[in-house]
Design a protein around this motif. Structure first.
Motif, PDB file in Angstrom:
ATOM      1  N   GLN A  18     -46.631  -3.463 -15.464  1.00 18.36           N
ATOM      2  CA  GLN A  18     -47.393  -4.768 -14.778  1.00 18.36           C
ATOM      3  C   GLN A  18     -46.395  -5.242 -13.540  1.00 18.36           C
ATOM      4  N   TYR A  19     -45.053  -4.813 -13.571  1.00 20.41           N
ATOM      5  CA  TYR A  19     -44.314  -5.144 -12.288  1.00 20.41           C
ATOM      6  C   TYR A  19     -44.123  -4.057 -11.367  1.00 20.41           C
ATOM      7  N   HIS A  20     -44.755  -2.955 -11.498  1.00 22.78           N
ATOM      8  CA  HIS A  20     -44.328  -1.983 -10.708  1.00 22.78           C
ATOM      9  C   HIS A  20     -44.785  -2.221  -9.242  1.00 22.78           C
ATOM     10  N   LEU A  21     -45.806  -2.556  -9.088  1.00 24.62           N
ATOM     11  CA  LEU A  21     -46.321  -2.811  -7.697  1.00 24.62           C
ATOM     12  C   LEU A  21     -45.518  -3.984  -6.756  1.00 24.62           C
ATOM     13  N   MET A  22     -45.267  -4.864  -7.676  1.00 24.71           N
ATOM     14  CA  MET A  22     -44.393  -6.032  -7.203  1.00 24.71           C
ATOM     15  C   MET A  22     -43.155  -5.343  -6.690  1.00 24.71           C
ATOM     16  N   ILE A  23     -42.311  -4.745  -7.538  1.00 24.78           N
ATOM     17  CA  ILE A  23     -41.178  -4.102  -7.376  1.00 24.78           C
ATOM     18  C   ILE A  23     -41.030  -3.079  -6.008  1.00 24.78           C
ATOM     19  N   GLN A  24     -42.283  -2.179  -5.920  1.00 25.07           N
ATOM     20  CA  GLN A  24     -42.388  -1.462  -4.785  1.00 25.07           C
ATOM     21  C   GLN A  24     -42.320  -2.050  -3.679  1.00 25.07           C
ATOM     22  N   ARG A  25     -43.435  -3.206  -3.612  1.00 23.92           N
ATOM     23  CA  ARG A  25     -43.517  -4.185  -2.254  1.00 23.92           C
ATOM     24  C   ARG A  25     -42.089  -4.769  -2.062  1.00 23.92           C
ATOM     25  N   ASP A  26     -41.330  -5.191  -2.923  1.00 25.00           N
ATOM     26  CA  ASP A  26     -40.076  -5.793  -2.648  1.00 25.00           C
ATOM     27  C   ASP A  26     -39.062  -4.687  -2.103  1.00 25.00           C
ATOM     28  N   ILE A  27     -39.172  -3.758  -2.543  1.00 27.18           N
ATOM     29  CA  ILE A  27     -38.157  -2.299  -2.026  1.00 27.18           C
ATOM     30  C   ILE A  27     -38.475  -2.154  -0.717  1.00 27.18           C
ATOM     31  N   ILE A  28     -39.788  -1.926  -0.198  1.00 29.30           N
ATOM     32  CA  ILE A  28     -40.401  -1.595   1.088  1.00 29.30           C
ATOM     33  C   ILE A  28     -39.911  -2.689   1.919  1.00 29.30           C
ATOM     34  N   ALA A  29     -40.286  -4.010   1.434  1.00 27.05           N
ATOM     35  CA  ALA A  29     -39.661  -5.290   2.236  1.00 27.05           C
ATOM     36  C   ALA A  29     -38.509  -5.309   2.814  1.00 27.05           C
ATOM     37  N   VAL A  30     -37.674  -4.954   1.785  1.00 25.37           N
ATOM     38  CA  VAL A  30     -36.087  -4.973   2.276  1.00 25.37           C
ATOM     39  C   VAL A  30     -35.701  -3.856   3.349  1.00 25.37           C
ATOM     40  N   ILE A  31     -36.510  -2.767   3.041  1.00 22.26           N
ATOM     41  CA  ILE A  31     -36.170  -1.381   3.770  1.00 22.26           C
ATOM     42  C   ILE A  31     -36.762  -1.987   5.159  1.00 22.26           C
ATOM     43  N   ASN A  32     -37.944  -2.362   5.093  1.00 25.22           N
ATOM     44  CA  ASN A  32     -38.582  -2.465   6.714  1.00 25.22           C
ATOM     45  C   ASN A  32     -37.845  -3.653   7.358  1.00 25.22           C
ATOM     46  N   GLY A  33     -37.510  -4.790   6.556  1.00 26.17           N
ATOM     47  CA  GLY A  33     -36.744  -6.016   6.989  1.00 26.17           C
ATOM     48  C   GLY A  33     -35.328  -5.271   7.788  1.00 26.17           C
ATOM     49  N   ILE A  34     -34.513  -4.514   7.222  1.00 27.95           N
ATOM     50  CA  ILE A  34     -33.515  -4.126   7.686  1.00 27.95           C
ATOM     51  C   ILE A  34     -33.727  -3.198   9.009  1.00 27.95           C
ATOM     52  N   VAL A  35     -34.707  -2.456   8.934  1.00 27.26           N
ATOM     53  CA  VAL A  35     -35.104  -1.374  10.120  1.00 27.26           C
ATOM     54  C   VAL A  35     -35.529  -2.251  11.207  1.00 27.26           C
ATOM     55  N   ASP A  36     -36.404  -3.235  11.103  1.00 26.47           N
ATOM     56  CA  ASP A  36     -37.007  -3.932  12.104  1.00 26.47           C
ATOM     57  C   ASP A  36     -35.840  -4.936  12.890  1.00 26.47           C
ATOM     58  N   CYS A  37     -34.800  -5.398  12.047  1.00 24.98           N
ATOM     59  CA  CYS A  37     -33.830  -6.089  12.816  1.00 24.98           C
ATOM     60  C   CYS A  37     -32.717  -5.366  13.365  1.00 24.98           C
ATOM     61  N   PHE A  38     -32.865  -3.954  13.160  1.00 23.93           N
ATOM     62  CA  PHE A  38     -31.504  -3.282  13.462  1.00 23.93           C
ATOM     63  C   PHE A  38     -31.534  -3.257  15.048  1.00 23.93           C
ATOM     64  N   SER A  39     -30.331  -3.811  15.368  1.00 23.13           N
ATOM     65  CA  SER A  39     -30.025  -3.774  17.048  1.00 23.13           C
ATOM     66  C   SER A  39     -30.046  -2.438  17.774  1.00 23.13           C
ATOM     67  N   GLY A  40     -29.713  -1.069  17.057  1.00 24.74           N
ATOM     68  CA  GLY A  40     -29.742  -0.040  17.621  1.00 24.74           C
ATOM     69  C   GLY A  40     -30.989   0.669  17.836  1.00 24.74           C
ATOM     70  N   LYS A  41     -31.102   1.885  17.986  1.00 29.94           N
ATOM     71  CA  LYS A  41     -32.215   2.846  18.395  1.00 29.94           C
ATOM     72  C   LYS A  41     -33.015   3.006  17.067  1.00 29.94           C
TER      73      LYS A  41
END
Length: 237
Positions: A18-41
């Motif tokens: 029941q929680y797989h999709l929510m966990i997957q979205r949360d994982i991707i949200a964290v990864i994407n947030g880190i990459v989008d705000c990264f100050s390097g290339k």
């Protein structure tokens, strides 16, 4: 630097399905947030990929900027699809074309379109006229380095369904295609892009799509190209 390719999700079987999709979205949200705000290339930020991968966005852009494209329909009206039923047409997925079920996953790619027997008011589809082709071209671009590859295959609908019978040849793009590709890359804020074209028997280049995070390794290995070197050079420059 960060090379953002395709994050792999972990095995979530220990958790309640029941929680797989929510966990997957949360994982991707964290990864994407880190990459989008990264100050390097970064090659390429998820926020840019989300925008430029969208087929509607791509189609509207090229239709306004003088590209040769097939007559196309993206929408959810059964009535608008009738003319595509009456002529040679194809249907393709709007996104990845993957479905998941109890027995694993299935991949839907470009196919010939015949008719629709169901109500599509809640399921938008992507239709295009079928254009006879002499060959197809994958143009991979890293920065201002272009790798145009002619693809000859027996499958005249979707070359991705017939890898074992491909023949690859490195070619030169027409000048107007080079200009258009580089302008699109600049307008979309891309450093990397994989363009797909068909070339008609009259040698007219028809744009199909750009994948801002597309596959390239099989071409590098087949033709001994230096795509990976150019990617590394960009990331460390």
């Amino acid at each position: 630097s960060i090379y953002y390719r395709k994050p792999m999700l972990p095995d979530l079987s220990p958790f309640d399905p029941q929680y797989h999709l929510m966990i997957q979205r949360d994982i991707i949200a964290v990864i994407n947030g880190i990459v989008d705000c990264f100050s390097g290339k970064v090659l390429t930020r998820p926020s840019i990929l989300r925008k430029t991968e969208n087929k509607v966005y791509q189609l509207m852009y090229v239709s306004k900027n003088g590209w040769n494209i097939p007559e196309s329909y993206i929408g959810n009206s059964n009535g608008e699809c009738i003319k595509y039923e009456k002529s040679a047409s194809i249907i393709k997925p709007l996104t990845t074309g993957k479905t998941y079920g109890k027995n694993g996953w299935e991949l839907y790619q470009t196919n010939l379109f015949k008719e629709i027997n169901e109500d599509i008011s809640l399921t938008p589809i992507y239709l295009q006229e079928y254009i006879p082709k002499q060959f197809e071209v994958r143009v991979t671009i890293v920065g201002r380095k272009m790798y145009p590859i002619r693809i000859d295959t027996e499958n005249k609908v979707d070359w991705r369904a017939d890898y074992q019978n491909h023949r690859y040849t490195q070619i030169t793009c027409p000048d107007d295609i080079i200009v258009k590709c580089y302008k699109l890359m600049d307008d979309f804020n891309l450093v990397f892009g994989a363009f797909d074209f068909i070339v008609t028997p009259e040698l007219k280049w028809i744009f199909l799509e750009i994948n801002p995070n597309g596959q390239w390794l099989w071409l590098e290995q087949s033709l001994k190209l230096d795509i990976s070197q150019k990617i590394v050079e960009y990331l460390i420059s």
